[in-house]
Enzyme design. Structure first.
Site, mmCIF file in Angstrom:
data_model
loop_
_atom_site.group_PDB
_atom_site.id
_atom_site.type_symbol
_atom_site.label_atom_id
_atom_site.label_comp_id
_atom_site.label_asym_id
_atom_site.label_seq_id
_atom_site.Cartn_x
_atom_site.Cartn_y
_atom_site.Cartn_z
ATOM 1 N N GLY A 15 0.807 -1.218 0.000
ATOM 2 C CA GLY A 15 0.000 0.000 0.000
ATOM 3 C C GLY A 15 0.838 1.265 0.000
ATOM 4 O O GLY A 15 1.680 1.464 0.870
ATOM 5 N N PHE A 18 -0.783 7.141 2.678
ATOM 6 C CA PHE A 18 -0.014 8.036 3.536
ATOM 7 C C PHE A 18 1.008 7.277 4.386
ATOM 8 O O PHE A 18 2.161 7.682 4.493
ATOM 9 C CB PHE A 18 -0.952 8.824 4.455
ATOM 10 C CG PHE A 18 -1.676 9.929 3.744
ATOM 11 C CD1 PHE A 18 -0.977 11.031 3.276
ATOM 12 C CD2 PHE A 18 -3.041 9.875 3.536
ATOM 13 C CE1 PHE A 18 -1.628 12.060 2.613
ATOM 14 C CE2 PHE A 18 -3.704 10.902 2.884
ATOM 15 C CZ PHE A 18 -3.003 11.995 2.422
ATOM 16 N N GLY A 19 0.591 6.161 4.997
ATOM 17 C CA GLY A 19 1.484 5.426 5.888
ATOM 18 C C GLY A 19 2.600 4.725 5.131
ATOM 19 O O GLY A 19 3.781 4.888 5.435
ATOM 20 N N GLU A 174 -17.569 18.020 3.423
ATOM 21 C CA GLU A 174 -16.838 18.735 2.373
ATOM 22 C C GLU A 174 -17.489 18.520 1.008
ATOM 23 O O GLU A 174 -17.599 19.446 0.199
ATOM 24 C CB GLU A 174 -15.371 18.286 2.368
ATOM 25 C CG GLU A 174 -14.667 18.679 3.675
ATOM 26 C CD GLU A 174 -13.155 18.510 3.645
ATOM 27 O OE1 GLU A 174 -12.684 17.457 3.182
ATOM 28 O OE2 GLU A 174 -12.438 19.429 4.089
ATOM 29 N N ASP A 303 -4.970 3.230 8.704
ATOM 30 C CA ASP A 303 -6.384 2.881 8.873
ATOM 31 C C ASP A 303 -6.629 1.397 9.121
ATOM 32 O O ASP A 303 -7.590 1.025 9.792
ATOM 33 C CB ASP A 303 -7.180 3.271 7.616
ATOM 34 C CG ASP A 303 -7.525 4.757 7.585
ATOM 35 O OD1 ASP A 303 -7.048 5.492 8.476
ATOM 36 O OD2 ASP A 303 -8.269 5.173 6.679
ATOM 37 N N ALA A 320 -5.206 10.574 8.199
ATOM 38 C CA ALA A 320 -3.909 10.552 7.530
ATOM 39 C C ALA A 320 -2.761 10.756 8.524
ATOM 40 O O ALA A 320 -1.732 10.087 8.446
ATOM 41 C CB ALA A 320 -3.861 11.631 6.445
#
Lengths: 433, 433
Positions: A15, A18-19, A174, A303, A320
């Site tokens: 993956g 972000f991580g 949003e 997550d 994030a």
């Protein structure tokens, strides 16, 4: 899989979110061979997906080619791959492009839309967790307006012009705000022969306030801003069913061709990692070093991981910042492992949170300061600009936002590939990462 | 089709390309009701398609929403529609969204890829005449490099890394140049574990020079620039067949997984407009007022029209400038019609032509001046910037080009939707406009 064999231990990261991205960037490839796998060839900046869906940004501005990020890194290998299963005994993972042995495995697969078992909603609602999904949503919203122009059946026209968003978290708020802006400032000019006043944007929230993870101050302002943009917010309402035309809730029904589901996510699990208490609430239970319960050499970050501590029995939020901080720390801990030093436990440092509803309409919660309005909007914009990956993307997004700020416009309302039905992301087999 | 009936004569324009767009913009909607039909909701700036295909520009920068262009125009109606046939007797056209009566019809459907009847090439080659096709090409080129990484079959890897472009006109030359730049400056960094020196870009041209519609000066420089970028140019060679792996020519075979066909176009005709000599060489034969032969109220402009005069028995070239000038004049002639004044005959004013091969490598032919090199490149950039529709698109393209100029980079090498097989443009039914 054609990965050269060298005399280093191999860390496989699944993956490039972000991580995974932060971990891969920080890992010293002097000490490890690093293999990063992702089902796409790009990192997607998920917090701005809603702007792609609402014609504010082109998809290419929030995506960055993973190869470009790591162009000069030694002992680093990237492959587009969908991981199918993991065998912890043999330390081999299986993917659509073959098998691969790992010494250490880091699962950073993130999360996916959670329909909580409701098959009708899963079938008929639109998710917005990937760039292809956001593009499908953009196409569908525009296609529905075009279809509304063509029908003389007023009920049908009404349904086509009704957009219902489920979930009052940051994504739902949003998205609703951006759609409210479209309705108020853009669409009346685009569709002079359609009565845009008949268009409705509904936001359905299960609890009694929006942005429940933020302060009451933020919730109140978000609600006020949405009302100003003409969004209809429904509190304490639960969606029960959706057949593609009628949304059933515990209170009143809604007629709408478009239902956007932003009401929940779950970890993206991979088969093979099992055992007592390993998966809790759809996420991998990890210790304070992000090691998956029962495994020494398998880690999960972001997550997909759930770090329950005495202090925080429910773990950290699925945002994030947690993934980024865990990726950064894990890189340091791999160095510690290499040098036989003790691992450092993770502790989330909450830097604050924010959401934007529209032009000059944002809410920011900092640890010691909560504010809203145009200054919050500028802070939001600045933070998102510096967080976007790549100089080009920052510049293009900035340019788009400046033009939109002065023109009250959203320029990329293009149907480049018409939406033809669910699961536009052809690589998204739900059984694969 | 839900078009309000008012007391004006209705002009229906089919196609929002250069010609149709200019005509619609210039037409006074005080005197006519104007209906513009296109199968997409955007105008695509075709001269820059090759930059989308080669990861230089995002698709959204070269597309502009048609509704936005005409947002404030009265008595103007736009619909996304695929016209299926025209009945000149009843003055009714049939489309996928219903029938429509016209008083005047303007066919501005442009041109499409011409495989000259070779079904194997049509099946296996990649066209590049629309934004979805350019995106498919971008995905495929990147996917093939990813696949080349994975295979241990050296022949297969070689085929995957071979890109053959057929056609030495502006499209083929510009595409070959951009791919040469990718090969030289970008891909070696992206694919350190692939020997990019083994990658080949071939350009096959049927005649003995490139850019045959331009000057010998331009042809010579284009050839020199392509050689500098490592593109292999083959002159006087004709492609005979392609099975998806092996390209058969009249000289030598090529092994390549990717064949890009830029060797010919033909007018996009609509069924129903027939008669003696109406269709000549796949285009509508028109008189000097762009009236289709045998019809008083049906016009054709741009690529789909062929205006044979004594002076120019082969008509004008199939380029944007002709379409734009014809659209502009036809708008004026509709005013003349309204006021019972005589129609003005069309005369093409050649403003010159240009092509860009790479950074600081362009060729420009002006009527009285031919030049090449960095200044030509700046002229090319300036002209294309001012020609792009919309302030936002100009700014975004400029930003991209500035960054690429200094970074020697092409940033949007993203596989957002993997290419899965021919005809990515789902709306492109070859039987429909």
């Amino acid at each position: 899989m054609n990965i050269p064999d060298i005399n280093l231990k191999r860390i496989v990261i699944i993956g490039g979110g972000f991580g995974g991205l932060r971990l891969a960037k920080k890992l010293s490839t002097q000490n490890y061979q690093v293999v990063l796998l992702d089902k796409h060839n790009y990192h997607a900046f998920q917090p701005l997906l809603y702007q792609v869906a609402t014609a504010g940004l082109e998809p290419d501005s929030i995506a960055h080619a993973i190869r470009q990020i790591f162009a000069k890194k030694q002992n680093f290998f990237f492959r587009i791959a969908q991981v199918q299963s993991i065998n912890p005994e043999t330390q081999i993972l299986s993917s659509n492009i073959g098998d691969l042995h790992y010494d250490y495995l880091v699962i950073a697969t993130g999360s996916e839309t959670n329909y909580y078992g409701n098959v009708n909603i899963a079938k008929n609602a639109m998710p917005m967790k990937s760039i292809p999904e956001a593009l499908d949503l953009r196409s569908l919203m525009l296609q529905n307006l075009e279809a509304a122009l063509l029908t003389n059946d007023l009920d049908e026209r009404y349904r086509l012009m009704n957009y219902v968003i489920v979930g009052g978290g940051p994504t739902g708020v949003e998205l609703a705000g951006a759609m409210g802006e479209l309705k108020k400032h853009v669409l009346p000019h685009d569709y002079p022969d359609l009565d845009i006043r008949r268009m409705n944007v509904h936001l359905i929230q299960g609890s009694d306030r929006l942005l429940p993870s933020m302060s009451q101050h933020a919730s109140d302002h978000a609600f006020k801003y949405l009302e100003e943009l003409g969004v209809q917010v429904w509190f304490n309402m639960t969606v029960k069913d959706y057949d593609g035309q009628i949304i059933t809730t515990d209170k009143r029904p809604f007629e709408a061709t478009t239902l956007i589901w932003a009401a929940g996510v779950k970890g993206t699990l991979i088969s093979g990692i099992e055992g007592d208490g390993v998966v809790v609430g759809g996420r991998y239970s990890v210790n304070e070093f992000n090691q998956v319960k029962g495994f020494e050499n398998i880690f999960a970050i972001g997550d997909v991981s759930l770090m329950m501590t005495e202090e925080k029995p429910k773990g950290d939020p699925m945002v994030a910042q947690v993934a980024i901080q865990q990726g950064k720390l894990l890189a340091k801990n791999f160095e510690n492992l290499k040098n036989n030093r003790a691992l450092i436990p993770f502790k989330y440092k909450d830097k604050g949170s924010m959401a934007t509803i529209g032009r000059d309409k944002a809410v920011v919660d900092l640890p010691n300061w909560k504010f809203a309005g145009w200054f919050a909007w500028f802070v939001w914009m600045f933070i998102h600009l510096v967080s976007l990956v790549g100089f080009r993307n920052k510049m293009i997004a900035l340019m788009n936002w400046i033009i939109q700020y002065f023109q009250y416009n959203k320029s990329v309302r293009l149907i480049i590939r018409p939406f033809k039905g669910r699961h536009g992301d052809e690589t998204d087999d739900p059984n694969l990462f």
